[in-house]
Scaffold this active site. Structure first.
Site, short mmCIF file in Angstrom:
data_model
loop_
_atom_site.label_atom_id
_atom_site.label_comp_id
_atom_site.label_asym_id
_atom_site.label_seq_id
_atom_site.Cartn_x
_atom_site.Cartn_y
_atom_site.Cartn_z
N ALA A 180 0.84 -1.20 0.00
CA ALA A 180 0.00 0.00 0.00
C ALA A 180 0.87 1.25 0.00
CB ALA A 180 -0.91 -0.01 1.22
N PHE A 181 0.41 2.27 -0.67
CA PHE A 181 1.10 3.58 -0.73
C PHE A 181 2.54 3.45 -1.23
CE2 PHE A 181 -1.93 3.55 2.86
CZ PHE A 181 -2.91 4.33 2.26
N ARG A 182 2.73 2.51 -2.17
CA ARG A 182 4.06 2.31 -2.78
C ARG A 182 5.12 1.85 -1.78
NH1 ARG A 182 2.92 2.22 -8.06
NH2 ARG A 182 1.11 3.48 -8.30
N LEU A 183 4.68 1.39 -0.61
CA LEU A 183 5.64 0.87 0.37
C LEU A 183 5.78 -0.64 0.13
CD1 LEU A 183 4.60 3.00 3.46
CD2 LEU A 183 6.49 3.37 1.88
N HIS A 184 6.38 -0.94 -1.00
CA HIS A 184 6.45 -2.33 -1.45
C HIS A 184 7.45 -3.14 -0.62
CE1 HIS A 184 4.51 -0.36 -4.75
NE2 HIS A 184 5.60 0.30 -5.07
#
Ligand code: FMN
Length: 205
Positions: A180-184
């Site tokens: 989520a939110f590019r917090l891969h």
């Protein structure tokens, strides 16, 4: 286990297999398609799709990735010259990617014969007829070549000597899972040589 499904201690080849199996259930087409990179003699990168035909979880170097092609193609020459390759698999349905970098060797033995024999007769004859990556004057010329090899090779063509596998033994494998939110989540397995143990690191997204 990380919430992305990556077991940090696990065999990376087994993880790649698990992810591919999961993608087989969700991807509309060719879940085993990989973008394969090589470099030409000037160091200019080249990339194209091929189909990954095997993920070996054992053997020399602890495992390997295998695909098949024409040794006379651009990729065939480039891989033979450099002895190195990289590839990426990306599954849109799962929002996952696997990146691999490593050393290549040819697979021209029984696994290549067995895979060649498993293909449809048309594909087997097509492999004989195509001088992959060389200029072709017309589609008609290709079909004439197919007719020629069909007459010559009969219903049980042997594997062409210029067609077979490449086995990629990785020095680096990275798993990426969408967060989520590019917090891969990113986990990378690296080793200097095939004989070294893997070092595993979690990476910033
Ligand atoms: C989804 C997909 C799968 C492909 N699979 C293979 C393959 O397994 N082997 C192969 O030689 N070419 C395959 N191709 C064709 C290659 O992308 C490429 O056009 C061809 O191998 C010539 O590449 P080269 O000139 O760089 O050697 C595939 C193409 C696509 C789009």
């Amino acid at each position: 286990m990380d919430r992305s499904g990556i077991f940090a201690g696990e065999n990376p080849f087994a993880i790649a297999r698990t992810w591919l199996t999961e993608a087989e259930a969700t991807e509309p087409n060719d879940p085993n398609a990989i973008a394969l990179a090589s470099v030409d003699p000037d160091g200019l990168p080249n990339v194209r799709m091929v189909l990954l035909k095997d993920i070996e979880t054992e053997g020399e170097g602890g495992g390997a990735f295998v695909f098949y092609t024409n040794y006379g193609s651009a990729k065939g020459h480039e891989l033979a010259a450099s002895g190195k390759a990289a590839f990426v698999m990306h599954w849109k349905s799962l929002r996952r990617q696997v990146r691999v970098r490593g050393l290549v060797t040819r697979e021209e033995g029984p696994p290549a014969d067995a895979y060649y024999a498993s293909r449809s007769l048309q594909s087997r004859l097509g492999a004989w007829a195509s001088r992959q990556s060389e200029p072709l004057s017309s589609r008609g010329a290709l079909m004439a070549e197919v007719a020629k090899v069909t007459a010559l090779k009969g219903p049980n063509p042997p594997r062409p000597p210029f067609w077979g596998g490449f086995r990629i033994r990785p020095v680096e494998i990275e798993f990426w899972a969408d967060g989520a939110f590019r917090l891969h989540d990113r986990f990378r397995w690296t080793r200097e040589t095939m004989a070294d143990p893997w070092k595993i690191a979690r990476l910033n997204p």
